[in-house]
Scaffold this motif. Structure first.
Motif, PDB file in Angstrom:
ATOM      1  N   VAL A   1      -8.586   0.397  -9.231  1.00 42.35           N
ATOM      2  CA  VAL A   1      -8.752  -1.021  -9.561  1.00 42.35           C
ATOM      3  C   VAL A   1      -7.422  -1.748  -9.467  1.00 42.35           C
ATOM      4  N   HIS A   2      -6.362  -1.122  -9.949  1.00 42.56           N
ATOM      5  CA  HIS A   2      -5.025  -1.722  -9.876  1.00 42.56           C
ATOM      6  C   HIS A   2      -4.645  -2.025  -8.432  1.00 42.56           C
ATOM      7  N   ALA A   3      -4.985  -1.119  -7.508  1.00 45.69           N
ATOM      8  CA  ALA A   3      -4.636  -1.329  -6.106  1.00 45.69           C
ATOM      9  C   ALA A   3      -5.321  -2.568  -5.545  1.00 45.69           C
ATOM     10  N   ILE A   4      -6.629  -2.671  -5.730  1.00 46.69           N
ATOM     11  CA  ILE A   4      -7.354  -3.831  -5.193  1.00 46.69           C
ATOM     12  C   ILE A   4      -6.919  -5.111  -5.898  1.00 46.69           C
ATOM     13  N   ARG A   5      -6.712  -5.052  -7.191  1.00 45.22           N
ATOM     14  CA  ARG A   5      -6.289  -6.244  -7.941  1.00 45.22           C
ATOM     15  C   ARG A   5      -4.983  -6.791  -7.392  1.00 45.22           C
ATOM     16  N   ASN A   6      -4.026  -5.916  -7.129  1.00 45.09           N
ATOM     17  CA  ASN A   6      -2.721  -6.380  -6.677  1.00 45.09           C
ATOM     18  C   ASN A   6      -2.702  -6.756  -5.201  1.00 45.09           C
ATOM     19  N   LEU A   7      -3.460  -6.052  -4.384  1.00 44.52           N
ATOM     20  CA  LEU A   7      -3.559  -6.457  -2.981  1.00 44.52           C
ATOM     21  C   LEU A   7      -4.265  -7.801  -2.858  1.00 44.52           C
ATOM     22  N   SER A   8      -5.202  -8.082  -3.752  1.00 42.51           N
ATOM     23  CA  SER A   8      -5.867  -9.388  -3.756  1.00 42.51           C
ATOM     24  C   SER A   8      -4.912 -10.491  -4.185  1.00 42.51           C
ATOM     25  N   ARG A   9      -4.050 -10.208  -5.139  1.00 39.96           N
ATOM     26  CA  ARG A   9      -3.040 -11.189  -5.550  1.00 39.96           C
ATOM     27  C   ARG A   9      -2.100 -11.504  -4.399  1.00 39.96           C
ATOM     28  N   ILE A  10      -1.716 -10.457  -3.670  1.00 41.76           N
ATOM     29  CA  ILE A  10      -0.815 -10.644  -2.529  1.00 41.76           C
ATOM     30  C   ILE A  10      -1.465 -11.528  -1.464  1.00 41.76           C
ATOM     31  N   ALA A  11      -2.797 -11.452  -1.362  1.00 44.83           N
ATOM     32  CA  ALA A  11      -3.512 -12.236  -0.343  1.00 44.83           C
ATOM     33  C   ALA A  11      -3.652 -13.705  -0.710  1.00 44.83           C
ATOM     34  N   PHE A  12      -3.282 -14.085  -1.919  1.00 41.69           N
ATOM     35  CA  PHE A  12      -3.500 -15.454  -2.397  1.00 41.69           C
ATOM     36  C   PHE A  12      -2.992 -16.483  -1.384  1.00 41.69           C
ATOM     37  N   GLY A  13      -3.838 -17.476  -1.085  1.00 41.32           N
ATOM     38  CA  GLY A  13      -3.493 -18.534  -0.144  1.00 41.32           C
ATOM     39  C   GLY A  13      -3.770 -18.177   1.294  1.00 41.32           C
ATOM     40  N   ARG A  14      -4.107 -16.909   1.555  1.00 40.79           N
ATOM     41  CA  ARG A  14      -4.370 -16.478   2.927  1.00 40.79           C
ATOM     42  C   ARG A  14      -5.762 -15.876   3.085  1.00 40.79           C
ATOM     43  N   ALA A  15      -6.194 -15.081   2.103  1.00 45.20           N
ATOM     44  CA  ALA A  15      -7.524 -14.467   2.153  1.00 45.20           C
ATOM     45  C   ALA A  15      -8.100 -14.417   0.748  1.00 45.20           C
ATOM     46  N   THR A  16      -9.426 -14.447   0.655  1.00 45.74           N
ATOM     47  CA  THR A  16     -10.116 -14.363  -0.635  1.00 45.74           C
ATOM     48  C   THR A  16     -11.133 -13.234  -0.595  1.00 45.74           C
ATOM     49  N   ILE A  17     -11.386 -12.646  -1.751  1.00 43.56           N
ATOM     50  CA  ILE A  17     -12.404 -11.602  -1.827  1.00 43.56           C
ATOM     51  C   ILE A  17     -13.785 -12.206  -1.580  1.00 43.56           C
ATOM     52  N   ARG A  18     -14.506 -11.600  -0.661  1.00 44.24           N
ATOM     53  CA  ARG A  18     -15.892 -12.009  -0.390  1.00 44.24           C
ATOM     54  C   ARG A  18     -16.843 -11.268  -1.327  1.00 44.24           C
ATOM     55  N   TRP A  19     -16.601  -9.959  -1.510  1.00 44.00           N
ATOM     56  CA  TRP A  19     -17.377  -9.149  -2.451  1.00 44.00           C
ATOM     57  C   TRP A  19     -16.624  -7.846  -2.682  1.00 44.00           C
TER      58      TRP A  19
ATOM     59  N   ALA B   1       0.824  -1.206   0.000  1.00 42.09           N
ATOM     60  CA  ALA B   1       0.000   0.000   0.000  1.00 42.09           C
ATOM     61  C   ALA B   1       0.856   1.252   0.000  1.00 42.09           C
ATOM     62  N   ASN B   2       1.926   1.242   0.779  1.00 45.10           N
ATOM     63  CA  ASN B   2       2.819   2.392   0.795  1.00 45.10           C
ATOM     64  C   ASN B   2       3.410   2.655  -0.586  1.00 45.10           C
ATOM     65  N   ARG B   3       3.782   1.617  -1.279  1.00 47.65           N
ATOM     66  CA  ARG B   3       4.344   1.786  -2.617  1.00 47.65           C
ATOM     67  C   ARG B   3       3.265   2.259  -3.599  1.00 47.65           C
ATOM     68  N   LEU B   4       2.099   1.648  -3.553  1.00 52.62           N
ATOM     69  CA  LEU B   4       1.033   2.019  -4.484  1.00 52.62           C
ATOM     70  C   LEU B   4       0.626   3.478  -4.320  1.00 52.62           C
ATOM     71  N   MET B   5       0.572   3.960  -3.089  1.00 49.90           N
ATOM     72  CA  MET B   5       0.168   5.339  -2.860  1.00 49.90           C
ATOM     73  C   MET B   5       1.244   6.341  -3.303  1.00 49.90           C
ATOM     74  N   GLN B   6       2.436   5.842  -3.595  1.00 46.67           N
ATOM     75  CA  GLN B   6       3.474   6.689  -4.169  1.00 46.67           C
ATOM     76  C   GLN B   6       3.489   6.636  -5.693  1.00 46.67           C
ATOM     77  N   GLY B   7       2.624   5.819  -6.279  1.00 47.37           N
ATOM     78  CA  GLY B   7       2.632   5.650  -7.722  1.00 47.37           C
ATOM     79  C   GLY B   7       3.621   4.607  -8.175  1.00 47.37           C
ATOM     80  N   LEU B   8       4.099   3.767  -7.255  1.00 45.68           N
ATOM     81  CA  LEU B   8       5.049   2.705  -7.571  1.00 45.68           C
ATOM     82  C   LEU B   8       4.339   1.381  -7.767  1.00 45.68           C
ATOM     83  N   ASP B   9       5.041   0.422  -8.378  1.00 42.91           N
ATOM     84  CA  ASP B   9       4.555  -0.955  -8.412  1.00 42.91           C
ATOM     85  C   ASP B   9       4.607  -1.531  -7.003  1.00 42.91           C
ATOM     86  N   VAL B  10       4.028  -2.714  -6.819  1.00 35.96           N
ATOM     87  CA  VAL B  10       3.939  -3.286  -5.476  1.00 35.96           C
ATOM     88  C   VAL B  10       5.276  -3.812  -4.961  1.00 35.96           C
TER      89      VAL B  10
END
Length: 444
Positions: A215-233, A120-129
């Motif tokens: 959208v990019h932020a949520i998409r990438n944070l969801s990828r990072i969560a893989f194996g630990r959390a899943t999107i409910r909605w 999140a810190n990187r994304l809010m700077q306009g950086l990749d994750v």
């Protein structure tokens, strides 16, 4: 924080905040996630937002002018509070609720929150994750970043995290840490909730002035969560329906009315302390300086409303559609006079109007901070617009929202609305430097 203060307080592209992902290992030095925790989680001592000049996006070096534009677009730091609450409301939203996966542990939760904080810190700077990002990794492996935001500025992106009531159970040993008011919201009159669009262990609110950045932020944070959390909605939103600064004009909702005229503003610190922030005496220590977030997906019966005569629309809302002024007279910012009557002796503002029932004067002075968005999700099976308001509010206790929502049980506007999704989350304060979101809760 001024532009100069932001620049001096933050790590540049070669600084520690851009070094490596906390969940992986530094490609050149083999540094572990645990070793990097003290370095990787942002340079600001009191906020998730790092107002840094981002010099690298997608592995490509920016010129000085472009880097400055990125710096200017980074959402300003917000003290001890998470960004995305009092931050000037952006034009676009991507909101997502998550559930932790079966058999995950407290360590899994702590690791996920650390990884999310770093990204999140990187994304809010306009950086990749991550430092390798979308274009700098091995051609034989999936990129760390999905890449659709390469070349885009930060666009005032803010990322806000929340913890739902269901997180505080035996899975993670958090039963004793749950705030007394953090319960699933009660059923309200008129609710027609879809359980697949309600609640969640965790939530992320991503707001930006470019929809692709959100959208990019949520998409990438969801990828990072893989194996630990899943999107409910999740929910996309556009066209803010509130403001948090006097410089912002009052927007209009899909009914065509100005929305958020009397919202709490970012510079009204007394009102924020009284209505939004949880004090040290009002909740567990880990939540002090935080707030409670309510999300409500409200379907608007657009076609029915559009066939309603203007005078009736004004009566239902309690305001003049053109100017936004209360029907008792004045301009948009004139306080409503609920005692004003017309020539026949009838109240100028109907007692069942939305303004009357929701106003602090009629609810013991209760105020909330709103950050809602319009949404249009295509059409329904009946060929009607699947559209409405994605209502978001921050308040210092859930009881405040519950009181207001119960007061709206006789709202004349209820004829044109259906509440179809709902959720409540505790929003902790921003982490200290070197810590991750929720560190106070998890003791990490």
């Amino acid at each position: 924080m001024s532009h100069d203060e932001q620049t001096s307080a933050a790590a540049g592209p070669s600084g520690s905040a851009a070094a490596a992902s906390p969940s992986g290992r530094d490609a050149s030095a083999g540094v572990s996630r645990r070793d990097l925790m003290g370095l990787a989680i942002g340079a600001s001592a009191t906020s998730l937002v790092v107002g840094a000049g981002a010099g690298l996006v997608g592995g490509a070096a920016y010129g000085q002018d472009q880097a400055r534009r990125v710096m200017d677009a980074v959402a300003p730091a917000s003290g001890i509070h998470q960004p995305g609450i009092t931050t000037p409301v952006q034009e676009h939203l991507h909101f997502a609720a998550y559930d932790m996966m079966a058999r995950t542990t407290r360590d899994d939760l702590a690791e996920l929150l650390a990884d999310w904080t770093y990204a999140a810190n990187r994304l809010m700077q306009g950086l990749d994750v991550s430092a390798t990002g979308a274009l700098g990794g091995s051609p034989e492996a999936p990129p760390d970043d999905t890449g659709e935001a390469v070349g885009l500025p930060a666009s005032n992106l803010t990322i806000t995290f929340g913890f739902g009531p269901s997180l505080f159970d035996a899975r993670f040993g958090l039963e004793g840490q749950r705030p007394p008011g953090l319960e699933r919201l009660p059923a309200f009159l008129g609710d027609d909730l879809d359980p697949l669009r309600s609640d969640g262990d965790l939530c992320i609110q991503a707001c930006a002035d470019d929809p692709q950045v959100a959208v990019h932020a949520i998409r990438n944070l969801s990828r990072i969560a893989f194996g630990r959390a899943t999107i409910r909605w999740s929910q996309l939103g556009f066209g803010r329906t509130s403001k948090t600064t006097a410089a912002q004009t009052t927007p209009r909702n899909l009914f065509g009315y100005k929305d958020g005229t009397a919202n709490i503003l970012a510079d009204d610190t007394a009102a924020l302390d009284q209505n939004v922030w949880v004090s040290a005496s009002e909740g567990p220590a880990w939540l002090a300086g935080g707030s409670y977030l309510v999300a409500r997906r409200i379907a608007m019966l657009i076609e029915t409303w559009d066939r309603t005569r203007l005078a009736e629309q004004d009566r239902v809302v309690g305001r003049d559609k053109a100017a936004g002024a209360p029907l008792s007279g004045g301009d948009e910012f004139t306080a409503p006079d609920f005692g004003a009557t017309d020539a026949t002796g009838k109240p100028r503002i109907d007692r069942r109007s939305h303004v009357s029932l929701a106003h602090p004067d009629n609810n013991g002075g209760i105020r909330i901070l709103r950050r809602g968005y319009n949404f249009v999700d295509g059409t329904t099976d009946l060929g009607r617009l699947n559209a409405g308001l994605f209502f978001l509010s921050f308040q210092k206790s859930p009881d405040r929202f519950i009181t207001l929502q119960k007061a709206l049980s006789t709202d004349a506007m209820g004829e044109y609305l259906r509440h179809v999704g709902s959720g409540l989350w505790a929003v902790p304060p921003a982490p200290a430097s070197g810590a991750s979101i929720g560190a106070g809760l998890l003791g990490a």
